[in-house]
Design an enzyme around this catalytic site. Sequence first.
Site, PDB file in Angstrom:
ATOM      1  N   PRO A 105       0.796  -1.228   0.000  1.00 23.82           N
ATOM      2  CA  PRO A 105       0.000   0.000   0.000  1.00 23.82           C
ATOM      3  C   PRO A 105       0.830   1.280   0.000  1.00 23.82           C
ATOM      4  O   PRO A 105       1.870   1.363   0.639  1.00 23.82           O
ATOM      5  CB  PRO A 105      -0.836  -0.110   1.285  1.00 23.82           C
ATOM      6  CG  PRO A 105      -0.155  -1.118   2.125  1.00 23.82           C
ATOM      7  CD  PRO A 105       0.582  -2.035   1.201  1.00 23.82           C
ATOM      8  N   ASN A 106       0.325   2.226  -0.757  1.00 22.56           N
ATOM      9  CA  ASN A 106       0.852   3.587  -0.862  1.00 22.56           C
ATOM     10  C   ASN A 106       2.162   3.704  -1.629  1.00 22.56           C
ATOM     11  O   ASN A 106       2.640   4.812  -1.850  1.00 22.56           O
ATOM     12  CB  ASN A 106       0.980   4.248   0.525  1.00 22.56           C
ATOM     13  CG  ASN A 106      -0.353   4.335   1.217  1.00 22.56           C
ATOM     14  OD1 ASN A 106      -1.323   4.804   0.642  1.00 22.56           O
ATOM     15  ND2 ASN A 106      -0.424   3.870   2.445  1.00 22.56           N
ATOM     16  N   ARG A 157       4.983  10.904  -1.684  1.00 23.78           N
ATOM     17  CA  ARG A 157       4.707  10.627  -0.282  1.00 23.78           C
ATOM     18  C   ARG A 157       5.991  10.686   0.551  1.00 23.78           C
ATOM     19  O   ARG A 157       6.942   9.965   0.291  1.00 23.78           O
ATOM     20  CB  ARG A 157       4.084   9.233  -0.170  1.00 23.78           C
ATOM     21  CG  ARG A 157       3.805   8.802   1.227  1.00 23.78           C
ATOM     22  CD  ARG A 157       3.165   7.407   1.233  1.00 23.78           C
ATOM     23  NE  ARG A 157       3.230   6.877   2.559  1.00 23.78           N
ATOM     24  CZ  ARG A 157       3.910   5.793   2.891  1.00 23.78           C
ATOM     25  NH1 ARG A 157       4.560   5.111   1.994  1.00 23.78           N
ATOM     26  NH2 ARG A 157       3.926   5.378   4.139  1.00 23.78           N
ATOM     27  N   TYR A 190      11.374   8.614   1.875  1.00 26.21           N
ATOM     28  CA  TYR A 190      11.429   7.685   0.746  1.00 26.21           C
ATOM     29  C   TYR A 190      12.106   8.253  -0.499  1.00 26.21           C
ATOM     30  O   TYR A 190      12.287   7.534  -1.476  1.00 26.21           O
ATOM     31  CB  TYR A 190      10.012   7.230   0.387  1.00 26.21           C
ATOM     32  CG  TYR A 190       9.313   6.581   1.557  1.00 26.21           C
ATOM     33  CD1 TYR A 190       9.720   5.340   2.038  1.00 26.21           C
ATOM     34  CD2 TYR A 190       8.253   7.219   2.196  1.00 26.21           C
ATOM     35  CE1 TYR A 190       9.090   4.747   3.121  1.00 26.21           C
ATOM     36  CE2 TYR A 190       7.613   6.631   3.276  1.00 26.21           C
ATOM     37  CZ  TYR A 190       8.045   5.404   3.733  1.00 26.21           C
ATOM     38  OH  TYR A 190       7.421   4.826   4.805  1.00 26.21           O
ATOM     39  N   ASN A 212       7.999  -5.634  -1.176  1.00 25.30           N
ATOM     40  CA  ASN A 212       7.992  -4.516  -0.239  1.00 25.30           C
ATOM     41  C   ASN A 212       6.560  -4.458   0.285  1.00 25.30           C
ATOM     42  O   ASN A 212       5.685  -3.884  -0.345  1.00 25.30           O
ATOM     43  CB  ASN A 212       8.374  -3.209  -0.929  1.00 25.30           C
ATOM     44  CG  ASN A 212       8.435  -2.053   0.040  1.00 25.30           C
ATOM     45  OD1 ASN A 212       7.860  -2.114   1.126  1.00 25.30           O
ATOM     46  ND2 ASN A 212       9.110  -0.988  -0.353  1.00 25.30           N
ATOM     47  N   ALA A 226       3.132  -0.953   4.625  1.00 24.38           N
ATOM     48  CA  ALA A 226       2.428  -0.967   5.920  1.00 24.38           C
ATOM     49  C   ALA A 226       1.989  -2.364   6.335  1.00 24.38           C
ATOM     50  O   ALA A 226       1.894  -2.647   7.536  1.00 24.38           O
ATOM     51  CB  ALA A 226       1.228  -0.030   5.867  1.00 24.38           C
ATOM     52  N   GLU A 257      12.494  -9.627   1.255  1.00 17.38           N
ATOM     53  CA  GLU A 257      11.703  -8.469   1.691  1.00 17.38           C
ATOM     54  C   GLU A 257      12.551  -7.215   1.543  1.00 17.38           C
ATOM     55  O   GLU A 257      13.724  -7.201   1.926  1.00 17.38           O
ATOM     56  CB  GLU A 257      11.286  -8.656   3.148  1.00 17.38           C
ATOM     57  CG  GLU A 257      10.392  -7.565   3.665  1.00 17.38           C
ATOM     58  CD  GLU A 257       9.827  -7.873   5.050  1.00 17.38           C
ATOM     59  OE1 GLU A 257       9.761  -6.927   5.863  1.00 17.38           O
ATOM     60  OE2 GLU A 257       9.457  -9.031   5.317  1.00 17.38           O
ATOM     61  N   HIS A 281      12.697  -2.903   2.037  1.00 19.23           N
ATOM     62  CA  HIS A 281      12.179  -1.648   2.592  1.00 19.23           C
ATOM     63  C   HIS A 281      13.101  -0.536   2.119  1.00 19.23           C
ATOM     64  O   HIS A 281      14.322  -0.648   2.247  1.00 19.23           O
ATOM     65  CB  HIS A 281      12.143  -1.673   4.123  1.00 19.23           C
ATOM     66  CG  HIS A 281      11.213  -2.707   4.655  1.00 19.23           C
ATOM     67  ND1 HIS A 281       9.860  -2.511   4.720  1.00 19.23           N
ATOM     68  CD2 HIS A 281      11.455  -3.963   5.109  1.00 19.23           C
ATOM     69  CE1 HIS A 281       9.288  -3.603   5.211  1.00 19.23           C
ATOM     70  NE2 HIS A 281      10.240  -4.493   5.447  1.00 19.23           N
ATOM     71  N   ARG A 340      13.446   3.898  12.401  1.00 16.59           N
ATOM     72  CA  ARG A 340      12.220   4.670  12.294  1.00 16.59           C
ATOM     73  C   ARG A 340      11.494   4.720  13.638  1.00 16.59           C
ATOM     74  O   ARG A 340      11.927   4.164  14.641  1.00 16.59           O
ATOM     75  CB  ARG A 340      11.282   4.045  11.238  1.00 16.59           C
ATOM     76  CG  ARG A 340      11.848   3.915   9.842  1.00 16.59           C
ATOM     77  CD  ARG A 340      11.505   5.022   8.884  1.00 16.59           C
ATOM     78  NE  ARG A 340      10.159   5.522   8.900  1.00 16.59           N
ATOM     79  CZ  ARG A 340       9.190   5.160   8.075  1.00 16.59           C
ATOM     80  NH1 ARG A 340       9.404   4.261   7.144  1.00 16.59           N
ATOM     81  NH2 ARG A 340       7.997   5.722   8.152  1.00 16.59           N
TER      82      ARG A 340
END
Length: 164
Positions: free
Chosen positions: A11-12, A19, A24, A75, A78, A99, A101, A108
């Site tokens: 998502p996103n 964003r 990012y 990725n 969320a 995975e 990120h 974070r």
Amino acid sequence: MTTRIMVLNGPNLNFLGIREPHIYGSTTLGEIETSCEEVARLLDVTLSFHQSNIEGELVGLIQSARGNADAIIMNPAAFSFTSIALIDALKIFDGPKIEVHISNIHARDELHRHSITSSASTAVICGLGPYGYIAAILAAVQRLGRVPGAVPAGLRGLTPPVAT
């Protein structure tokens, strides 16, 4: 034999470049896909690149990877922090599951520090910005025994995507 890698984005991520660029960067998902395709051609890899804001769609794509992909790069965004459904689906897939990120999730805020989907992943790459996708392709192909641990000659001098 061509290696097949499914690249999944949660998502996103369709709003990369817009964003939270302070986290990012300004590189878009389309630019990441283009860079991944360039590297894939050099490695004789076929990519299927997907993005969804819907958890069930990502589960369906992971399930469809059985028999249609040799590795998954994901990725989860969320969903990394919430999705038991993605974990269960990833456990069904036998090949490498890398995975990715873009940010260093370990540096974070508390909500973004612990990826539960990592428990079903072969490896996790974080904090390399968009280059993490390229590293994941190389790692997946190497895990499949298709390239040695060293960087292939065709990739030397290639300019990877850099977060701007």
